[in-house]
Design an enzyme around this catalytic site. Structure first.
Site, PDB file in Angstrom:
ATOM      1  N   THR A  30      46.275  50.420  34.281  1.00 50.88           N
ATOM      2  CA  THR A  30      46.437  48.964  34.391  1.00 50.88           C
ATOM      3  C   THR A  30      46.967  48.361  33.095  1.00 50.88           C
ATOM      4  OG1 THR A  30      45.152  46.925  34.582  1.00 50.88           O
ATOM      5  CG2 THR A  30      43.965  48.821  33.779  1.00 50.88           C
ATOM      6  N   ASP A  31      47.588  47.193  33.205  1.00 48.46           N
ATOM      7  CA  ASP A  31      48.031  46.484  31.997  1.00 48.46           C
ATOM      8  C   ASP A  31      46.849  45.921  31.203  1.00 48.46           C
ATOM      9  OD1 ASP A  31      47.310  44.409  33.722  1.00 48.46           O
ATOM     10  OD2 ASP A  31      49.220  43.332  33.591  1.00 48.46           O
ATOM     11  N   TYR A  85      35.546  47.018  32.569  1.00 48.97           N
ATOM     12  CA  TYR A  85      36.560  47.648  33.429  1.00 48.97           C
ATOM     13  C   TYR A  85      37.731  48.146  32.588  1.00 48.97           C
ATOM     14  CZ  TYR A  85      40.788  47.911  36.290  1.00 48.97           C
ATOM     15  OH  TYR A  85      41.981  48.313  36.849  1.00 48.97           O
ATOM     16  N   PRO A  91      36.821  28.833  44.044  1.00 52.70           N
ATOM     17  CA  PRO A  91      36.210  28.837  42.705  1.00 52.70           C
ATOM     18  C   PRO A  91      37.190  29.266  41.605  1.00 52.70           C
ATOM     19  CG  PRO A  91      35.540  30.788  43.938  1.00 52.70           C
ATOM     20  CD  PRO A  91      36.441  30.017  44.837  1.00 52.70           C
ATOM     21  N   ASN A 111      46.976  30.747  37.053  1.00 54.34           N
ATOM     22  CA  ASN A 111      46.146  30.793  38.268  1.00 54.34           C
ATOM     23  C   ASN A 111      46.257  29.499  39.059  1.00 54.34           C
ATOM     24  OD1 ASN A 111      45.300  33.346  37.581  1.00 54.34           O
ATOM     25  ND2 ASN A 111      43.390  32.654  36.622  1.00 54.34           N
ATOM     26  N   GLY A 118      34.683  36.805  28.536  1.00 53.91           N
ATOM     27  CA  GLY A 118      35.752  37.625  27.938  1.00 53.91           C
ATOM     28  C   GLY A 118      37.072  37.537  28.689  1.00 53.91           C
ATOM     29  N   HIS A 119      37.307  36.423  29.362  1.00 52.14           N
ATOM     30  CA  HIS A 119      38.471  36.271  30.243  1.00 52.14           C
ATOM     31  C   HIS A 119      39.795  36.372  29.472  1.00 52.14           C
ATOM     32  CE1 HIS A 119      39.928  33.765  33.960  1.00 52.14           C
ATOM     33  NE2 HIS A 119      40.583  34.910  33.819  1.00 52.14           N
TER      34      HIS A 119
HETATM   35  P1  NAD Z   1      40.328  49.461  45.070  1.00 50.80           P
HETATM   36  O1  NAD Z   1      39.028  49.047  44.471  1.00 50.80           O
HETATM   37  O2  NAD Z   1      40.912  48.663  46.177  1.00 50.80           O
HETATM   38  O3  NAD Z   1      40.192  50.960  45.630  1.00 50.80           O
HETATM   39  C1  NAD Z   1      39.541  51.972  44.910  1.00 50.80           C
HETATM   40  C2  NAD Z   1      39.354  53.164  45.844  1.00 50.80           C
HETATM   41  O4  NAD Z   1      38.721  54.208  45.086  1.00 50.80           O
HETATM   42  C3  NAD Z   1      38.460  52.867  47.041  1.00 50.80           C
HETATM   43  O5  NAD Z   1      39.011  53.427  48.215  1.00 50.80           O
HETATM   44  C4  NAD Z   1      37.139  53.545  46.692  1.00 50.80           C
HETATM   45  O6  NAD Z   1      36.410  53.977  47.829  1.00 50.80           O
HETATM   46  C5  NAD Z   1      37.617  54.714  45.848  1.00 50.80           C
HETATM   47  N1  NAD Z   1      36.595  55.172  44.908  1.00 50.80           N
HETATM   48  C6  NAD Z   1      35.867  54.417  44.041  1.00 50.80           C
HETATM   49  N2  NAD Z   1      35.009  55.204  43.355  1.00 50.80           N
HETATM   50  C7  NAD Z   1      35.218  56.468  43.781  1.00 50.80           C
HETATM   51  C8  NAD Z   1      34.672  57.737  43.434  1.00 50.80           C
HETATM   52  N3  NAD Z   1      33.720  57.842  42.497  1.00 50.80           N
HETATM   53  N4  NAD Z   1      35.141  58.836  44.046  1.00 50.80           N
HETATM   54  C9  NAD Z   1      36.119  58.746  44.998  1.00 50.80           C
HETATM   55  N5  NAD Z   1      36.663  57.583  45.378  1.00 50.80           N
HETATM   56  C10 NAD Z   1      36.236  56.458  44.768  1.00 50.80           C
HETATM   57  O7  NAD Z   1      41.320  49.599  43.847  1.00 50.80           O
HETATM   58  P2  NAD Z   1      42.885  49.257  43.760  1.00 50.80           P
HETATM   59  O8  NAD Z   1      43.047  47.837  43.453  1.00 50.80           O
HETATM   60  O9  NAD Z   1      43.578  49.869  44.909  1.00 50.80           O
HETATM   61  O10 NAD Z   1      43.256  50.070  42.422  1.00 50.80           O
HETATM   62  C11 NAD Z   1      43.636  51.439  42.496  1.00 50.80           C
HETATM   63  C12 NAD Z   1      43.962  51.931  41.103  1.00 50.80           C
HETATM   64  O11 NAD Z   1      45.023  51.158  40.563  1.00 50.80           O
HETATM   65  C13 NAD Z   1      42.797  51.812  40.123  1.00 50.80           C
HETATM   66  O12 NAD Z   1      42.821  52.943  39.289  1.00 50.80           O
HETATM   67  C14 NAD Z   1      43.111  50.544  39.341  1.00 50.80           C
HETATM   68  O13 NAD Z   1      42.559  50.611  38.049  1.00 50.80           O
HETATM   69  C15 NAD Z   1      44.618  50.585  39.314  1.00 50.80           C
HETATM   70  N6  NAD Z   1      45.306  49.287  39.212  1.00 50.80           N
HETATM   71  C16 NAD Z   1      44.988  48.270  40.071  1.00 50.80           C
HETATM   72  C17 NAD Z   1      45.704  47.068  39.999  1.00 50.80           C
HETATM   73  C18 NAD Z   1      45.446  45.921  40.940  1.00 50.80           C
HETATM   74  O14 NAD Z   1      46.009  44.843  40.768  1.00 50.80           O
HETATM   75  N7  NAD Z   1      44.626  46.080  41.968  1.00 50.80           N
HETATM   76  C19 NAD Z   1      46.713  46.927  39.037  1.00 50.80           C
HETATM   77  C20 NAD Z   1      46.973  47.990  38.167  1.00 50.80           C
HETATM   78  C21 NAD Z   1      46.277  49.169  38.273  1.00 50.80           C
HETATM   79  O1  DAU Z   2      46.236  43.339  35.703  1.00 53.24           O
HETATM   80  C1  DAU Z   2      45.868  44.371  36.568  1.00 53.24           C
HETATM   81  C2  DAU Z   2      44.470  44.149  37.071  1.00 53.24           C
HETATM   82  O2  DAU Z   2      44.529  43.065  37.986  1.00 53.24           O
HETATM   83  C3  DAU Z   2      43.860  45.366  37.737  1.00 53.24           C
HETATM   84  O3  DAU Z   2      43.728  46.393  36.798  1.00 53.24           O
HETATM   85  C4  DAU Z   2      42.501  45.028  38.340  1.00 53.24           C
HETATM   86  O4  DAU Z   2      41.996  46.156  39.057  1.00 53.24           O
HETATM   87  C5  DAU Z   2      42.661  43.872  39.289  1.00 53.24           C
HETATM   88  O5  DAU Z   2      41.402  43.485  39.795  1.00 53.24           O
HETATM   89  C6  DAU Z   2      43.321  42.690  38.583  1.00 53.24           C
HETATM   90  O6  DAU Z   2      42.423  42.120  37.593  1.00 53.24           O
HETATM   91  P1  DAU Z   2      42.275  40.526  37.402  1.00 53.24           P
HETATM   92  O7  DAU Z   2      40.989  40.273  36.744  1.00 53.24           O
HETATM   93  O8  DAU Z   2      43.490  39.958  36.781  1.00 53.24           O
HETATM   94  O9  DAU Z   2      42.274  40.095  38.970  1.00 53.24           O
HETATM   95  P2  DAU Z   2      41.369  39.071  39.789  1.00 53.24           P
HETATM   96  O10 DAU Z   2      41.997  38.969  41.151  1.00 53.24           O
HETATM   97  O11 DAU Z   2      39.929  39.388  39.701  1.00 53.24           O
HETATM   98  O12 DAU Z   2      41.603  37.696  39.022  1.00 53.24           O
HETATM   99  C7  DAU Z   2      42.909  37.153  38.846  1.00 53.24           C
HETATM  100  C8  DAU Z   2      42.764  35.884  38.015  1.00 53.24           C
HETATM  101  O13 DAU Z   2      42.092  34.882  38.817  1.00 53.24           O
HETATM  102  C9  DAU Z   2      41.924  36.050  36.772  1.00 53.24           C
HETATM  103  O14 DAU Z   2      42.449  35.240  35.736  1.00 53.24           O
HETATM  104  C10 DAU Z   2      40.537  35.522  37.174  1.00 53.24           C
HETATM  105  C11 DAU Z   2      40.877  34.446  38.187  1.00 53.24           C
HETATM  106  N1  DAU Z   2      39.877  34.251  39.261  1.00 53.24           N
HETATM  107  C12 DAU Z   2      39.492  35.347  39.979  1.00 53.24           C
HETATM  108  C13 DAU Z   2      38.550  35.223  40.988  1.00 53.24           C
HETATM  109  C14 DAU Z   2      38.111  36.446  41.758  1.00 53.24           C
HETATM  110  C15 DAU Z   2      39.383  32.980  39.561  1.00 53.24           C
HETATM  111  O15 DAU Z   2      39.768  31.978  38.934  1.00 53.24           O
HETATM  112  N2  DAU Z   2      38.459  32.861  40.555  1.00 53.24           N
HETATM  113  C16 DAU Z   2      38.007  33.939  41.278  1.00 53.24           C
HETATM  114  O16 DAU Z   2      37.143  33.747  42.163  1.00 53.24           O
END
Ligand code: NAD
Ligand code: DAU
Length: 351
Positions: A132-133, A157, A212, A256, A290-291
């Site tokens: 992730t970034d 995280y 929220p 946001n 820590g946002h």
């Molecule tokens: P997600 O939370 O939607 O999915 C995670 C998956 O991993 C789930 O299917 C869960 O069941 C599985 N999992 C969790 N713990 C496990 C374990 N101990 N053993 C086996 N399986 C397990 O996550 P996502 O948003 O799809 O993210 C996937 C990957 O991409 C992560 O590594 C995350 O850090 C990275 N990533 C996510 C984002 C984003 O915006 N969502 C951005 C950049 C990188």
């Molecule tokens: O940048 C990549 C990351 O993006 C991934 O590595 C993470 O897995 C993924 O969850 C995401 O992290 P963020 O913390 O940026 O995503 P989130 O959707 O939780 O929040 C996006 C922004 O919105 C962040 O500034 C917090 C804000 N937020 C989030 C929620 C859930 C709110 O204001 N209200 C909310 O209820």
């Protein structure tokens, strides 16, 4: 060439799109999806491809060394695409140890198995770690994260992901394991668990629940359509240079509050509600601890070296995404039943 690929976390949001991309684009590959099916994992995300002959599901935990080793022994994987993780920042603030276990211990468990079973025969092998970034920390008002930006994670995280990235690189430098890493910005699209901003707010607007917004809503994220991330992962897995890092992002920054206002406008139109009615649901709540203020990825390297660019304009992608959630109400109802209600009360009840 035929390949046997282990994809971890394939039942989650991004993982399910990666699994779909790989099983449909490469029918001659065997794809093994190892997923523990935590609250974030959902086999319904893969319904359309689950019967394909080259797709195989294994329910299991990446921290289970005996299981992971037995899979390497049985299937002799050529590659690993490692997505399994605990992924939600707010949950990491409540329960850091779960993130240390899966994101750090789980990653090392996979690295150990790859090292043991590949045993120095690294030709044609690839251990691809999806990151992730957020490992780069927070930007001020200008500048971008590049592949050489120093790590500066702030949440449990992002600290756990940073740690896993370091370990992946250490297994290359120490044991020669052929690794590649990518660091991506915020993804959006179908099948994202509604704890993350976009699906949470879509669901709340449908339900006419409050929206929220943390702090003043001025934090900035760089949004990328999940299928474009899956395409980038395919490209990097096949064409990326061993030991290299690739940043993936959409050059698509939104504060946001601007994003939320756009969602409200689009949803008023789609739901046939009076213009401005969803905006009235916006409620400013206590900020995330820590946002990080701003994330923005420079993905020039991926474009110049491997020819990747995002395919969708943001408004088009967001509109498609909202349509998907509106058309898949059963999916939303299934994932928000049961434990979700308790989660929601716990995280938002006293904000
Ligand atoms: P997600 O939370 O939607 O999915 C995670 C998956 O991993 C789930 O299917 C869960 O069941 C599985 N999992 C969790 N713990 C496990 C374990 N101990 N053993 C086996 N399986 C397990 O996550 P996502 O948003 O799809 O993210 C996937 C990957 O991409 C992560 O590594 C995350 O850090 C990275 N990533 C996510 C984002 C984003 O915006 N969502 C951005 C950049 C990188
Ligand atoms: O940048 C990549 C990351 O993006 C991934 O590595 C993470 O897995 C993924 O969850 C995401 O992290 P963020 O913390 O940026 O995503 P989130 O959707 O939780 O929040 C996006 C922004 O919105 C962040 O500034 C917090 C804000 N937020 C989030 C929620 C859930 C709110 O204001 N209200 C909310 O209820």
């Amino acid at each position: 060439m035929n390949k046997k690929i282990l994809i971890t976390g394939g039942a989650g949001f991004i993982g399910s799109h990666v699994v779909r991309e790989m099983v449909t684009k490469y029918p001659h590959y065997e794809i093994y999806n190892l997923d523990a099916l935590t609250y974030a994992g959902n086999l319904a995300n893969l319904k359309d491809i689950e019967d394909l002959p080259n797709y195989h599901f294994v329910k299991g935990d990446i921290t289970d060394a005996i299981l992971v080793e037995s899979l390497f022994e049985k299937y002799a994987f050529d590659g690993v695409i490692h997505l399994a993780a605990e992924s939600h920042v707010d949950r990491s603030i409540e329960d850091p140890l779960a993130f240390v276990n899966t994101n750090i211990v789980g990653t090392v468990t996979l690295l150990n198995a790859a090292r043991k079973y590949w045993d120095g025969n690294y030709t044609g092998k690839c251990f691809y770690h999806i990151s992730t970034d957020e490992v780069y920390g927070s930007l001020g008002e200008s500048g971008f994260f590049t592949e050489t930006t120093a790590y500066d994670p702030h949440s449990p995280y992002s600290a756990s992901k940073a740690s896993s990235d370091h370990l992946v690189r250490a297994y290359h430098d120490t044991y020669g394991l052929p690794v590649v890493i990518s660091n991506c910005s915020n993804n959006y699209g179908p099948n994202q668990f509604p704890e993350k901003l976009i699906p949470l707010f879509i669901n709340n607007i449908v339900q006419k629940r409050s929206l929220p917004v943390y702090g003043k809503g001025l934090n900035v994220r760089d949004w990328l359509y999940v299928v474009d991330h899956a395409r980038a992962i395919d490209l990097i897995f096949h064409k990326g240079e061993v030991s290299e890092t690739y940043n993936i992002g959409g050059f698509n920054e939104w504060s946001n509050i601007d994003l939320i206002r756009l969602m409200c406008r689009l949803m008023d139109e789609k739901l046939g509600r009076e213009s401005g009615s969803s905006e009235k649901l916006i409620t400013y709540v206590k900020d995330r601890a820590g946002h990080d203020l701003r994330y923005a990825i420079d993905s020039t390297k991926l474009k110049e070296e491997l020819g990747w660019t995002p395919s969708l304009q943001f408004e088009e992608g967001l509109s498609k995404t909202i349509d998907w959630y509106l058309d898949n109400n059963d999916w939303m109802e299934e994932v928000t039943s049961g434990a979700y209600q308790a989660y929601y009360e716990k995280y938002y009840g006293d904000r």
